[in-house]
Design an enzyme around this catalytic site. Sequence first.
Site, PDB file in Angstrom:
ATOM      1  N   HIS A 121       0.719  -1.056   0.086  1.00 55.05           N
ATOM      2  CA  HIS A 121      -0.031   0.021   0.026  1.00 55.05           C
ATOM      3  C   HIS A 121       0.687   1.272  -0.184  1.00 55.05           C
ATOM      4  CE1 HIS A 121      -3.004   2.912   1.240  1.00 55.05           C
ATOM      5  NE2 HIS A 121      -4.081   1.874   0.542  1.00 55.05           N
ATOM      6  N   ASP A 169      -8.176  -5.471   0.124  1.00 50.17           N
ATOM      7  CA  ASP A 169      -8.452  -6.183  -0.970  1.00 50.17           C
ATOM      8  C   ASP A 169      -8.323  -7.511  -0.822  1.00 50.17           C
ATOM      9  OD1 ASP A 169      -9.706  -3.786  -2.462  1.00 50.17           O
ATOM     10  OD2 ASP A 169      -7.608  -3.135  -2.853  1.00 50.17           O
TER      11      ASP A 169
HETATM   12  N1  CMC Z   1       4.163  -7.478  -4.871  1.00 53.44           N
HETATM   13  C1  CMC Z   1       5.435  -7.572  -5.154  1.00 53.44           C
HETATM   14  N2  CMC Z   1       6.206  -6.432  -4.965  1.00 53.44           N
HETATM   15  C2  CMC Z   1       5.671  -5.335  -4.538  1.00 53.44           C
HETATM   16  C3  CMC Z   1       4.304  -5.269  -4.329  1.00 53.44           C
HETATM   17  C4  CMC Z   1       3.427  -6.441  -4.541  1.00 53.44           C
HETATM   18  N3  CMC Z   1       2.062  -6.399  -4.529  1.00 53.44           N
HETATM   19  N4  CMC Z   1       3.924  -3.994  -3.950  1.00 53.44           N
HETATM   20  C5  CMC Z   1       4.834  -3.258  -3.793  1.00 53.44           C
HETATM   21  N5  CMC Z   1       6.182  -4.249  -4.336  1.00 53.44           N
HETATM   22  C6  CMC Z   1       7.484  -3.859  -4.339  1.00 53.44           C
HETATM   23  C7  CMC Z   1       7.823  -2.817  -5.704  1.00 53.44           C
HETATM   24  O1  CMC Z   1       8.428  -3.825  -6.671  1.00 53.44           O
HETATM   25  C8  CMC Z   1       9.137  -1.828  -4.960  1.00 53.44           C
HETATM   26  O2  CMC Z   1      10.243  -2.510  -4.974  1.00 53.44           O
HETATM   27  P1  CMC Z   1      11.635  -1.944  -5.363  1.00 53.44           P
HETATM   28  O3  CMC Z   1      11.766  -0.840  -4.096  1.00 53.44           O
HETATM   29  O4  CMC Z   1      12.695  -2.878  -5.304  1.00 53.44           O
HETATM   30  O5  CMC Z   1      11.510  -1.102  -6.625  1.00 53.44           O
HETATM   31  C9  CMC Z   1       8.605  -1.819  -3.591  1.00 53.44           C
HETATM   32  O6  CMC Z   1       7.808  -2.866  -3.191  1.00 53.44           O
HETATM   33  C10 CMC Z   1       7.767  -0.297  -3.437  1.00 53.44           C
HETATM   34  O7  CMC Z   1       6.573  -0.408  -4.154  1.00 53.44           O
HETATM   35  P2  CMC Z   1       6.297   0.905  -5.209  1.00 53.44           P
HETATM   36  O8  CMC Z   1       5.437   0.383  -6.204  1.00 53.44           O
HETATM   37  O9  CMC Z   1       7.080   1.864  -5.056  1.00 53.44           O
HETATM   38  O10 CMC Z   1       5.113   1.234  -3.803  1.00 53.44           O
HETATM   39  P3  CMC Z   1       3.909   2.100  -4.168  1.00 53.44           P
HETATM   40  O11 CMC Z   1       3.620   2.782  -2.919  1.00 53.44           O
HETATM   41  O12 CMC Z   1       4.160   2.936  -5.397  1.00 53.44           O
HETATM   42  O13 CMC Z   1       2.601   1.178  -4.576  1.00 53.44           O
HETATM   43  C11 CMC Z   1       0.724  -0.420  -4.435  1.00 53.44           C
HETATM   44  C12 CMC Z   1       1.672   0.641  -3.760  1.00 53.44           C
HETATM   45  C13 CMC Z   1      -0.579  -0.556  -3.841  1.00 53.44           C
HETATM   46  C14 CMC Z   1       0.554   0.365  -6.082  1.00 53.44           C
HETATM   47  C15 CMC Z   1       1.722  -1.524  -4.772  1.00 53.44           C
HETATM   48  O14 CMC Z   1       1.943  -2.012  -3.383  1.00 53.44           O
HETATM   49  C16 CMC Z   1       0.961  -2.534  -5.481  1.00 53.44           C
HETATM   50  O15 CMC Z   1       0.772  -2.588  -6.817  1.00 53.44           O
HETATM   51  N6  CMC Z   1       0.153  -3.538  -4.916  1.00 53.44           N
HETATM   52  C17 CMC Z   1      -0.791  -4.472  -5.447  1.00 53.44           C
HETATM   53  C18 CMC Z   1      -1.999  -3.799  -5.797  1.00 53.44           C
HETATM   54  C19 CMC Z   1      -2.815  -3.711  -4.791  1.00 53.44           C
HETATM   55  O16 CMC Z   1      -3.057  -4.505  -4.159  1.00 53.44           O
HETATM   56  N7  CMC Z   1      -3.378  -2.519  -4.710  1.00 53.44           N
HETATM   57  C20 CMC Z   1      -4.630  -1.991  -3.646  1.00 53.44           C
HETATM   58  C21 CMC Z   1      -4.249  -1.036  -2.931  1.00 53.44           C
HETATM   59  S1  CMC Z   1      -5.346  -0.886  -1.554  1.00 53.44           S
HETATM   60  C22 CMC Z   1      -6.867  -0.251  -2.095  1.00 53.44           C
HETATM   61  C23 CMC Z   1      -6.856   1.031  -2.359  1.00 53.44           C
HETATM   62  O17 CMC Z   1      -6.525   1.756  -1.574  1.00 53.44           O
HETATM   63  O18 CMC Z   1      -7.163   1.362  -3.683  1.00 53.44           O
END
Ligand code: CMC
Length: 429
Positions: free
Chosen positions: A306, A364
């Site tokens: 998240h 989720d």
């Molecule tokens: N599985 C594997 N690796 C992950 C995941 C995941 N679900 N989420 C983040 N990472 C890794 C990512 O690859 C990155 O690694 P590195 O630092 O080595 O590049 C690190 O963790 C940080 O990730 P980020 O994408 O920079 O983090 P963010 O804050 O931009 O993204 C997120 C948050 C929710 C988009 C992401 O965690 C994700 O895509 N999760 C899966 C989709 C999901 O479940 N979304 C629902 C969010 S809750 C409902 C809502 O509020 O809408």
Amino acid sequence: MTNSTAKLEFGGDNREYEIRKGTVGPDVIDIGSLYKDTGMFTYDPGFTSTASCESKITYIDGDEGVLLHRGYPIDQLAEQGDFLEVCYLLLYGELPTRTQKEDFDYRVTRHTMLHEQMSRFFTGFRRDAHPMAVMCGMVGALSAFYHDSTDISDPRQRMIASIRMIAKMPTIAAMAYKYHIGQPFVYPRNELSYAANFLHMCFAVPCEDYKVNPVLARAMERIFILHADHEQNASTSTVRLAGSSGANPFACIAAGIACLWGPAHGGANEAALNMLSEIGSVDRIPEYIERAKDKDDPFRLMGFGHRVYKNYDPRAKIMQKTCHEVLQELGIKDDAQLDIAIELERIALTDDYFIEKKLYPNIDFYSGITLKALGFPTTMFTVLFALARTVGWIAQWKEMIEDPNQKIGRPRQLYTGATQRDYVPMERR
Ligand code: CMC
């Protein structure tokens, strides 16, 4: 940095910027005059360090896993309150007295029906249209029907539009579902609770009686409460940005629905459930965990991670409990997807990659299994999220409109494209 100002040294000049304090949570450096002072913008893609507004509605401490609406913890609201009570709280800032609650419930239930002419809009959509596409269209179209509540400068019209959307969203969502599966629309029943009425509109058919199961209605109510607001997330920021131009509230909420549809936001529960199906069995989990960790593989564990929570999502805990209650009530003992989910969660919570990156299950992860057990197809999951989040979007939109310092939202950019050049006629390209 001092207690009240932050100094920026730039080109030999010292500039001071006020540090503003919230009631709780990080302070902010007010850089509103930065461009005027220095000719520079700040650069923050994804707004990871940017507070886009001042708000009194929702507070999240992502490190501690805390979510408060108007100061009240989400678990207390979900376990002791009902959805319309939470709507009142978000809109008015305080929990309602009994009389205020009765009056609010009455006002909402008086608006549950949709203009009959609007029901004909549905036939313009293909039966296999994604219900979120239908929601975007139908909610945007409300502004074509309810002209008497589109004047955003009139507080009374703003409130009527707000009540209308809270009241009509379940009706529109249920109609989108019924249209999708080819069943007749079921009209709202105002003697039922908000959640029970929604289940009734989705699952009743004219040819037989349908009695809403109170355990399932309570679970639905909780799912709505858990999704009601979440401060300045992507769809809420979209609603605020759309509203900042003076667009009417129905158009703004339609914009929020469009943003919510994406798999990184509201589409994640659908994606999480699809992922559990794709994994298929517990023994294939390690393969998927390895894929999630592989930098060259775009695969991510849906339902994990998240932007704000770097701890267990407080909503996920209640969602997990609700999920078990629903499965028990329905007598679902061996659910393959639940088994995979539990094992996946166990492995991810003990795996160094997920621990280091603070990737915990989010809401989720369990909501998909619960909604599936309640009888909804995956395509409806994001629709239910939109239905519940409508009140949050409206509360945030109202707060923005009522803020005397409100301006049109207009971010700037770091331009890295071509500099000025002359047009080249087609034959010389
Ligand atoms: N599985 C594997 N690796 C992950 C995941 C995941 N679900 N989420 C983040 N990472 C890794 C990512 O690859 C990155 O690694 P590195 O630092 O080595 O590049 C690190 O963790 C940080 O990730 P980020 O994408 O920079 O983090 P963010 O804050 O931009 O993204 C997120 C948050 C929710 C988009 C992401 O965690 C994700 O895509 N999760 C899966 C989709 C999901 O479940 N979304 C629902 C969010 S809750 C409902 C809502 O509020 O809408």
